[in-house]
Design a protein around this motif. Structure first.
Motif, short mmCIF file in Angstrom:
data_model
loop_
_atom_site.label_atom_id
_atom_site.label_comp_id
_atom_site.label_asym_id
_atom_site.label_seq_id
_atom_site.Cartn_x
_atom_site.Cartn_y
_atom_site.Cartn_z
N TYR A 27 51.52 49.95 63.99
CA TYR A 27 51.46 49.92 65.42
C TYR A 27 52.46 50.66 66.09
N ASP A 30 53.11 52.17 73.21
CA ASP A 30 52.89 53.15 73.99
C ASP A 30 53.74 53.89 74.91
N GLU A 35 52.91 48.83 75.66
CA GLU A 35 52.02 48.14 74.58
C GLU A 35 51.59 48.54 73.33
N ARG A 37 49.64 49.74 70.25
CA ARG A 37 48.26 50.30 69.86
C ARG A 37 48.41 51.17 68.45
N ARG A 38 47.32 51.46 67.79
CA ARG A 38 47.22 52.10 66.52
C ARG A 38 47.54 53.21 66.75
N HIS A 41 44.88 56.58 68.04
CA HIS A 41 43.60 55.83 68.79
C HIS A 41 43.78 55.81 70.32
N ASP A 43 43.98 54.27 74.02
CA ASP A 43 44.46 53.15 74.43
C ASP A 43 43.16 52.53 75.33
N LYS A 45 42.91 49.91 77.28
CA LYS A 45 43.19 49.39 78.50
C LYS A 45 43.49 50.42 79.77
N TYR A 49 44.44 59.15 75.98
CA TYR A 49 44.84 59.49 74.57
C TYR A 49 45.61 61.02 74.80
#
Length: 60
Positions: A27, A30, A35, A37-38, A41, A43, A45, A49
């Motif tokens: 992970y 962000d 937060e 995230r992968r 990928h 986000d 929410k 990108y």
């Protein structure tokens, strides 16, 4: 029918199977929301990108 010519040693067998082990998913934090995230990928929410708005953000 294919038959092995020589016995596969424990070392060679273990080297082949070393790639089968499960690994923890990585992970990244962000930059905008902070937060986890992968990597590579979207986000979900925020819908962002790579600095662009790709999806409309989910409400709720």
């Amino acid at each position: 029918m294919a038959v092995p010519k020589r016995k596969v040693t424990r070392s060679k067998r273990g080297m082949r199977r070393s790639a089968d082990a499960l690994k923890n998913p990585t992970y990244v934090e962000d930059k905008d929301s902070g937060e986890l995230r992968r990597p590579h990928h979207i986000d979900l929410k925020t819908g962002m990108y790579r600095g662009r708005q790709v999806l409309t953000p989910k409400e709720g």
